[in-house]
Write a protein that holds these residues in place. Structure first.
Motif, PDB file in Angstrom:
ATOM      1  N   ALA A   1       0.812  -1.211   0.000  1.00  0.00           N
ATOM      2  CA  ALA A   1       0.000   0.000   0.000  1.00  0.00           C
ATOM      3  C   ALA A   1       0.850   1.267   0.000  1.00  0.00           C
ATOM      4  CB  ALA A   1      -0.931  -0.006   1.208  1.00  0.00           C
ATOM      5  N   PHE A   2       2.046   1.187   0.574  1.00  0.00           N
ATOM      6  CA  PHE A   2       2.925   2.348   0.676  1.00  0.00           C
ATOM      7  C   PHE A   2       3.231   2.964  -0.683  1.00  0.00           C
ATOM      8  CE2 PHE A   2       7.451   3.911   1.150  1.00  0.00           C
ATOM      9  CZ  PHE A   2       7.143   5.045   1.881  1.00  0.00           C
ATOM     10  N   TRP A   3       3.323   2.143  -1.709  1.00  0.00           N
ATOM     11  CA  TRP A   3       3.652   2.658  -3.036  1.00  0.00           C
ATOM     12  C   TRP A   3       2.583   3.616  -3.578  1.00  0.00           C
ATOM     13  CZ3 TRP A   3       8.514   2.016  -4.216  1.00  0.00           C
ATOM     14  CH2 TRP A   3       9.199   0.925  -3.666  1.00  0.00           C
ATOM     15  N   ASN A   4       1.397   3.574  -3.015  1.00  0.00           N
ATOM     16  CA  ASN A   4       0.306   4.444  -3.456  1.00  0.00           C
ATOM     17  C   ASN A   4       0.355   5.835  -2.834  1.00  0.00           C
ATOM     18  OD1 ASN A   4      -1.349   2.499  -5.096  1.00  0.00           O
ATOM     19  ND2 ASN A   4      -1.392   1.415  -3.143  1.00  0.00           N
ATOM     20  N   VAL A   5       1.208   6.037  -1.849  1.00  0.00           N
ATOM     21  CA  VAL A   5       1.256   7.336  -1.161  1.00  0.00           C
ATOM     22  C   VAL A   5       2.631   7.986  -1.217  1.00  0.00           C
ATOM     23  CG1 VAL A   5      -0.650   6.752   0.381  1.00  0.00           C
ATOM     24  CG2 VAL A   5       1.704   6.256   1.102  1.00  0.00           C
ATOM     25  N   ILE A   6       3.582   7.398  -1.921  1.00  0.00           N
ATOM     26  CA  ILE A   6       4.926   7.986  -1.982  1.00  0.00           C
ATOM     27  C   ILE A   6       4.889   9.297  -2.767  1.00  0.00           C
ATOM     28  CG2 ILE A   6       7.279   7.723  -2.841  1.00  0.00           C
ATOM     29  CD1 ILE A   6       7.033   4.742  -2.370  1.00  0.00           C
ATOM     30  N   ASN A   7       5.472  10.310  -2.166  1.00  0.00           N
ATOM     31  CA  ASN A   7       5.583  11.617  -2.804  1.00  0.00           C
ATOM     32  C   ASN A   7       6.906  11.657  -3.579  1.00  0.00           C
ATOM     33  OD1 ASN A   7       5.775  14.299  -3.519  1.00  0.00           O
ATOM     34  ND2 ASN A   7       5.310  15.095  -1.485  1.00  0.00           N
ATOM     35  N   TRP A   8       6.862  11.226  -4.826  1.00  0.00           N
ATOM     36  CA  TRP A   8       8.092  11.116  -5.608  1.00  0.00           C
ATOM     37  C   TRP A   8       8.738  12.469  -5.880  1.00  0.00           C
ATOM     38  CZ3 TRP A   8      10.644   6.951  -5.457  1.00  0.00           C
ATOM     39  CH2 TRP A   8      10.015   5.702  -5.426  1.00  0.00           C
ATOM     40  N   ASN A   9       7.943  13.540  -5.883  1.00  0.00           N
ATOM     41  CA  ASN A   9       8.528  14.868  -6.065  1.00  0.00           C
ATOM     42  C   ASN A   9       9.493  15.191  -4.932  1.00  0.00           C
ATOM     43  OD1 ASN A   9       7.122  15.390  -8.436  1.00  0.00           O
ATOM     44  ND2 ASN A   9       5.396  16.328  -7.369  1.00  0.00           N
ATOM     45  N   THR A  10       9.085  14.889  -3.702  1.00  0.00           N
ATOM     46  CA  THR A  10       9.959  15.131  -2.554  1.00  0.00           C
ATOM     47  C   THR A  10      11.186  14.232  -2.600  1.00  0.00           C
ATOM     48  OG1 THR A  10       8.185  15.917  -1.120  1.00  0.00           O
ATOM     49  CG2 THR A  10      10.118  14.967  -0.035  1.00  0.00           C
ATOM     50  N   VAL A  11      10.985  12.963  -2.939  1.00  0.00           N
ATOM     51  CA  VAL A  11      12.115  12.036  -3.025  1.00  0.00           C
ATOM     52  C   VAL A  11      13.106  12.521  -4.089  1.00  0.00           C
ATOM     53  CG1 VAL A  11      12.822   9.649  -3.443  1.00  0.00           C
ATOM     54  CG2 VAL A  11      10.676  10.114  -2.243  1.00  0.00           C
ATOM     55  N   ALA A  12      12.582  12.997  -5.223  1.00  0.00           N
ATOM     56  CA  ALA A  12      13.442  13.488  -6.294  1.00  0.00           C
ATOM     57  C   ALA A  12      14.215  14.738  -5.867  1.00  0.00           C
ATOM     58  CB  ALA A  12      12.609  13.786  -7.541  1.00  0.00           C
ATOM     59  N   GLU A  13      13.563  15.609  -5.115  1.00  0.00           N
ATOM     60  CA  GLU A  13      14.235  16.803  -4.619  1.00  0.00           C
ATOM     61  C   GLU A  13      15.353  16.433  -3.642  1.00  0.00           C
ATOM     62  OE1 GLU A  13      10.959  18.892  -2.973  1.00  0.00           O
ATOM     63  OE2 GLU A  13      10.366  19.819  -4.887  1.00  0.00           O
ATOM     64  N   ARG A  14      15.101  15.445  -2.798  1.00  0.00           N
ATOM     65  CA  ARG A  14      16.128  14.986  -1.867  1.00  0.00           C
ATOM     66  C   ARG A  14      17.292  14.354  -2.619  1.00  0.00           C
ATOM     67  NH1 ARG A  14      14.971  14.855   3.426  1.00  0.00           N
ATOM     68  NH2 ARG A  14      16.466  13.171   3.789  1.00  0.00           N
ATOM     69  N   PHE A  15      16.970  13.611  -3.681  1.00  0.00           N
ATOM     70  CA  PHE A  15      18.018  13.000  -4.490  1.00  0.00           C
ATOM     71  C   PHE A  15      18.904  14.049  -5.134  1.00  0.00           C
ATOM     72  CE2 PHE A  15      19.185  11.653  -8.868  1.00  0.00           C
ATOM     73  CZ  PHE A  15      20.181  10.764  -8.524  1.00  0.00           C
ATOM     74  N   ALA A  16      18.270  15.089  -5.696  1.00  0.00           N
ATOM     75  CA  ALA A  16      19.041  16.155  -6.340  1.00  0.00           C
ATOM     76  C   ALA A  16      19.953  16.856  -5.329  1.00  0.00           C
ATOM     77  CB  ALA A  16      18.096  17.149  -6.989  1.00  0.00           C
ATOM     78  N   ALA A  17      19.428  17.104  -4.130  1.00  0.00           N
ATOM     79  CA  ALA A  17      20.225  17.784  -3.115  1.00  0.00           C
ATOM     80  C   ALA A  17      21.371  16.900  -2.627  1.00  0.00           C
ATOM     81  CB  ALA A  17      19.319  18.161  -1.934  1.00  0.00           C
ATOM     82  N   ALA A  18      21.100  15.621  -2.413  1.00  0.00           N
ATOM     83  CA  ALA A  18      22.124  14.712  -1.905  1.00  0.00           C
ATOM     84  C   ALA A  18      23.198  14.433  -2.957  1.00  0.00           C
ATOM     85  CB  ALA A  18      21.479  13.407  -1.460  1.00  0.00           C
ATOM     86  N   SER A  19      22.878  14.654  -4.219  1.00  0.00           N
ATOM     87  CA  SER A  19      23.824  14.360  -5.301  1.00  0.00           C
ATOM     88  C   SER A  19      24.721  15.531  -5.633  1.00  0.00           C
ATOM     89  CB  SER A  19      23.046  13.947  -6.561  1.00  0.00           C
ATOM     90  OG  SER A  19      22.263  12.787  -6.311  1.00  0.00           O
ATOM     91  N   MET A  20      24.510  16.663  -4.990  1.00  0.00           N
ATOM     92  CA  MET A  20      25.322  17.847  -5.287  1.00  0.00           C
ATOM     93  C   MET A  20      26.764  17.676  -4.829  1.00  0.00           C
ATOM     94  SD  MET A  20      22.757  20.987  -4.317  1.00  0.00           S
ATOM     95  CE  MET A  20      21.276  21.308  -5.264  1.00  0.00           C
TER      96      MET A  20
END
Length: 252
Positions: A233-252
């Motif tokens: 069920a968790f896959w239905n509520v993941i906020n991928w925009n936030t995850v993507a923003e965290r990925f971009a920040a962590a990859s700097m």
């Protein structure tokens, strides 16, 4: 307005937030974080975590039917609020320097007591958990995050399979994670109890992008002992925009 338990009113939350100071710095895991207060600044500030509990960005009912309202309310107002309160106690007792980021304390958590480890981890983990979920979310990641998942795992489906396995096979209580490692590659793993990949005591390390709480209190009211159903069920509520923003920040 949501009632906040454990003696922490919404007014107190907002007061704490407005008074908190912002301290930003690079920590041992390579992330840029703030110790408290509202996070402002460039993209890396998205990785910052306050020492105090922040209000939910959505109602308790917003993630239903995947996560029911009663579970959300109890989880936020009882469990998570308790970690925040006990963290404040530990900070005072152990004279933790709150001018430094919370992430820095977690990166050297072995120097502190079990109380600091459990409640610092519990607070950080839950603050992230609320942020990586949203109503009307789910689907699949896109852009650079999707490409990184394909590069690191071979495919999105393989990533899902590995994450599901990490969540379902974590013995007892704990968390499943998607992280960026020191090599800038994505990895999936799990930690026990309220440990997380930022901690120097953790066998699995990295900058958390996504975390799933697999303690029974996170799902038992709705799913009973069927953890795999909750994980699905968790896959239905993941906020991928936030995850993507965290990925971009962590990859700097």
């Amino acid at each position: 307005m949501k009632g906040l338990e454990n003696g922490l009113s919404r007014r107190e939350f907002l007061s704490n937030t407005s008074k908190a100071s912002l301290a930003v710095g690079l920590v041992g895991t390579g992330i840029l974080s703030a110790c408290s207060g509202e996070v402002k600044g460039d993209g890396k500030a998205l990785l910052a975590t306050s020492f105090t509990q922040t209000p939910l960005a959505y109602d308790y009912t917003a993630l239903a039917p995947h996560i029911d309202a009663m579970t959300m309310e109890i989880h936020y107002t009882k469990h998570a609020a308790g970690y925040a309160k006990n963290l404040a106690d530990a900070i005072a007792e152990e004279k933790v320097d709150t001018n430094k980021p919370l992430e820095e304390a977690l990166a050297e958590v072995s120097k502190y007591t079990t109380k600091m480890r459990n409640n610092g981890g519990g607070h950080y983990n839950h603050e992230l958990f609320w942020k990586v979920m949203a109503p009307n979310a789910g689907g699949k990641p896109t852009g650079e995050l999707a490409a990184a998942i394909d590069s690191s795992f071979g495919s999105y489906d393989e990533f899902v399979s590995q994450f599901d396995t990490a969540a379902k096979t974590r013995f007892g209580s704990g968390w499943a994670w998607l992280v960026v490692g020191a090599d800038k590659k994505l990895a999936v793993g799990s930690t026990p109890n309220q440990d997380n990949p930022l901690m120097d005591v953790s066998d699995f390390k990295g900058t958390p992008l996504l975390g799933l709480d697999v303690w029974e209190h996170a799902y038992y009211l709705n799913y009973q002992n069927k953890r795999p159903d909750y994980v699905a069920a968790f896959w239905n509520v993941i906020n991928w925009n936030t995850v993507a923003e965290r990925f971009a920040a962590a990859s700097m």
